[in-house]
Enzyme design. Structure first.
Site, PDB file in Angstrom:
ATOM      1  N   GLU A 321       0.766  -1.310   0.037  1.00  0.00           N
ATOM      2  CA  GLU A 321       0.042   0.205   0.116  1.00  0.00           C
ATOM      3  C   GLU A 321       0.937   1.150  -0.105  1.00  0.00           C
ATOM      4  OE1 GLU A 321      -4.079  -1.098   2.015  1.00  0.00           O
ATOM      5  OE2 GLU A 321      -2.341  -1.129   3.620  1.00  0.00           O
ATOM      6  N   ASN A 322       1.849   1.386  -0.703  1.00  0.00           N
ATOM      7  CA  ASN A 322       2.826   2.332  -1.064  1.00  0.00           C
ATOM      8  C   ASN A 322       1.921   3.298  -1.854  1.00  0.00           C
ATOM      9  OD1 ASN A 322       4.261   4.825  -1.620  1.00  0.00           O
ATOM     10  ND2 ASN A 322       5.879   3.305  -2.627  1.00  0.00           N
TER      11      ASN A 322
END
Ligand code: ACM
Length: 685
Positions: A321-322
């Site tokens: 989830e960058n």
């Protein structure tokens, strides 16, 4: 109140009668189910003279483990065993229980955990290649404990057992809410009891970094808010886990999910700070700057200090989830990408991972990360942890990576046990080739900690994780859901031997909510509600944060509550058989719930925090009142008239509504009882 207790007692009597009926058909209460069982003749009777001897070549961890098992057995039976501690000197030929291992095991991936346990009326023999197999066999042995009118015994059996998957774990998030050492330890004990072998410790996230760094004391101070494990404590946990045959895989989630670190190291962020340790839940922008050499020199010093604390071969770098927002907006990062032919943010994260991998390799570690780290040029000894779906798992295996499954095992999302249980890392219809299937190492339950505290976290992990342990250990053909539930409920209270609080803390929380009044009516109600599933608790008018209270009715409620399941099963049985026993049992349930609201009201009136569930308790009593009418009509052989059914539809709709981020779990059973159109089965992702 008196009528109420009488009803509870009668109900208990009926359920116990039904349950013991079920147990008579020679079913063992083992969880996980072993690979192979052959039933023998007779029983090994436990007496005070029962003693254990150990032969062969075992790691020292076996002796205290076996001593603890002996104490648990003594605790369960009340037998005053004459043997005190089991030591290297416990080699007596006259001991009834002999353990024999061929070599000392190592707590590492793919170590041999197989064992053979043979019980005859005269003696018990546990043989294993390694002491780790012996630990697993000892857990089977205690689970075999049975009783009859004569006393306690172990049934004569021969069990040949080995795990289906080598990687069987639980991830515990201690970043969103810090979990004190005793929470970690008691859960490690629980894992060992059900033959799991990995404790994945999610040690950093936006909301906290939970390890002591001696190289960077300011980092620990700022990023942990003072809630961290000292290096001494980390060594203690690793030792504790090793003594139970469990690997500790630490996770430091980078380059995103890193607000806590960057609050102490703003110069390493991809956008100007300052940053503050995050208090809310979600996906946030702060991300390490992968174009700065200082980022890598920081991680080099950090990992040089941290890697030696953890003997396991694997270091988890997160990588999920960058959102890349800071990267896309930063001209210097964009320039770097252009200059180095890095086409997009995923490729930039791959560059970052490659640099981190070099550092980890220097300190003797292999890398594991969530789906997002997958890229073709990573070495094939890394492990992908698939959280986004079976497709991600298949892609990783097809690309030649080892992979573990977590999608479908998000136990924080309050889904029913059977949903997790029937989710197989390698289902029968898997499209993977045989060699690709071998790359699937196993799976992990994930206990994300946004909505839990140390007080109720165990109730989200247990007993459902015992069913997951079975999925990872037992043959894939073991899929009988009813029998899984039967065995899970038998195992569950024994897990409290280790100090786990998944059952008892409900009463603790209800006592606080009931202001010193008898908790029975509140318990009766809470036993048929569940916290909202999935992520929907976050979108019901409450913004939860790290410092919110996790002490309300919703927090005391547990996933997949037994009472609700029993009621649903009872309704199904009654509708099928119309038998007198089910009729009586249903009548008791419904009468109890019908009258419960009146008993609960005085508690609610003295406890404003419970006001939010008042109307739901009222709906339960109304539903039960209508349920009783429907039951009487059905039982007198009359069909339930259309007009009656139609009258119930609005009541059912009203009762379905969430209150206090909780919902009634027994609505589908009422829908069946009223013969209303069935709601669609919810699909869990
Ligand atoms: C994850 O759930 N973001 C791994």
């Amino acid at each position: 109140m008196r009528i109420f207790s009488k009803l509870s007692f009668l109900l208990m009597f009926i359920s116990v009668t039904i349950l013991s009926g079920k147990q008579m058909d020679n079913k063992l209460n083992l969880m996980p189910v072993p690979a192979k069982i052959t039933f023998g003749e007779g029983k090994f009777r436990l007496k005070a003279s029962f003693a254990v001897s150990v032969k062969g070549s075992c790691n020292d961890r076996l002796y205290p483990y076996a001593s603890r098992v002996l104490r648990r057995l003594s605790g369960r039976t009340g037998l005053f065993f004459t043997q005190d501690f089991i030591t290297k000197a416990s080699t007596s030929d006259t001991a009834a229980f002999n353990i024999n291992c061929i070599r000392a095991g190592e707590v590492k991936l793919n170590e041999d955990e197989s064992y053979t346990l043979e019980v005859t009326p005269e003696k018990i023999t546990l043989k294993a290649e390694t002491d780790l197999g012996a630990l697993r066999g000892l857990e089977t042995f205690v689970q075999l404990l049975s009783s009859d009118a004569e006393g306690y015994y172990i049934p004569a059996v021969k069990i040949q057992d080995a795990p289906r998957f080598a990687w069987r774990g639980l991830m515990m998030d201690v970043a969103r809410h810090f979990m004190p050492l005793e929470v970690v330890k008691r859960n490690i004990d629980g894992l060992a009891a059900v033959k799991m072998n990995v404790f994945h410790w999610h040690l950093s996230d936006d909301q906290g970094l939970r390890v002591e760094s001696k190289n960077f004391p300011e980092l620990t101070k700022i990023a942990s808010d003072g809630f961290y494990y000292t290096q001494e404590e980390i060594r203690e946990v690793v030792k504790y886990a090793d003594a139970r045959g469990i690997r500790v895989v630490p996770e430091f989630d980078i380059p995103g999910h890193s607000t806590s670190w960057l609050s102490a190291l703003p110069e390493l962020a991809s956008a100007p700070g300052p940053y503050k340790v995050e208090r809310k839940w979600g996906v946030f922008d702060p991300t390490f700057n992968p174009t700065l050499e200082e980022t890598y020199s920081f991680f080099d010093r950090f990992f040089s200090e941290i890697c030696p604390l953890f003997p396991d071969a694997y270091m988890h770098i997160g990588g999920d989830e960058n959102n890349g927002k800071q990267w896309s907006k930063n001209p210097q990062i964009q320039e770097f990408m252009k200059k180095n032919n890095i086409p997009d943010n995923h490729a930039l994260q791959s560059y970052f991972n490659g640099r981190i991998l070099k550092i980890l390799s220097k300190y003797g570690k292999k890398m594991i990360g969530w789906d997002e780290i997958q890229q073709p040029d990573l070495p094939k000894d890394i492990v992908i942890q698939s959280w986004r779906g079976q497709k991600g798992l298949a892609n990783a295996a097809r690309a030649g990576f080892q992979v573990i499954l977590s999608n479908g095992y998000y136990i924080d999302l309050i889904q029913p046990t059977d949903f997790h249980y029937l989710n197989d890392p390698v289902p029968q219809n898997s499209s993977l080739t045989e060699s690709e299937k071998k790359l699937v190492l196993g799976g992990e339950a994930t206990m994300w900690a946004e909505l839990v505290s140390p007080e109720n976290v165990d109730s989200r992990i247990w007993p459902r994780t015992a069913a997951l342990a079975e999925r990872f250990w037992s043959p894939g053909s073991v899929t009988d859901v009813q029998d899984m539930y039967r065995r899970m409920e038998i195992i569950s209270p024994y897990l409290e031997e280790f100090g786990l609080t998944h059952i008892k803390n409900q009463d603790v929380m209800l006592r606080r909510l009931s202001n010193d009044m008898d908790i029975t009516p509140l318990k009766t109600f809470v036993e048929v509600i569940e916290p909202l599933k999935g992520y929907s608790r976050h979108s019901q008018g409450v913004t939860y944060t790290q410092y919110s209270p996790y002490t309300r009715a919703v927090d005391a409620a547990v996933p997949d509550p037994k009472a609700a399941r029993d009621f649903k099963n009872q309704v199904d049985t009654y509708l099928k058989t119309k038998d007198e026993a089910s009729y009586l049992a249903l009548k008791l349930w419904l009468t109890m719930w019908k009258e419960n609201h009146a008993s609960l009201l005085p508690i609610i009136n003295g406890s404003p925090v419970l006001k939010e569930i008042e109307s739901m308790s009222y709906d339960l009593s109304e539903l039960s009142s209508a349920g009783l009418k429907a039951l009487e009509m059905l039982h007198s052989g009359k069909p339930v008239p259309e007009s009656f059914r139609n009258e119930q539809a609005p009541l059912v709709e009203r009762a379905k509504k969430q209150r206090g981020q909780a919902e009634l779990v027994i609505i589908p059973a009422f829908i069946r009882l009223f013969n209303l159109p069935e709601a669609k089965t919810p699909k869990y992702e």
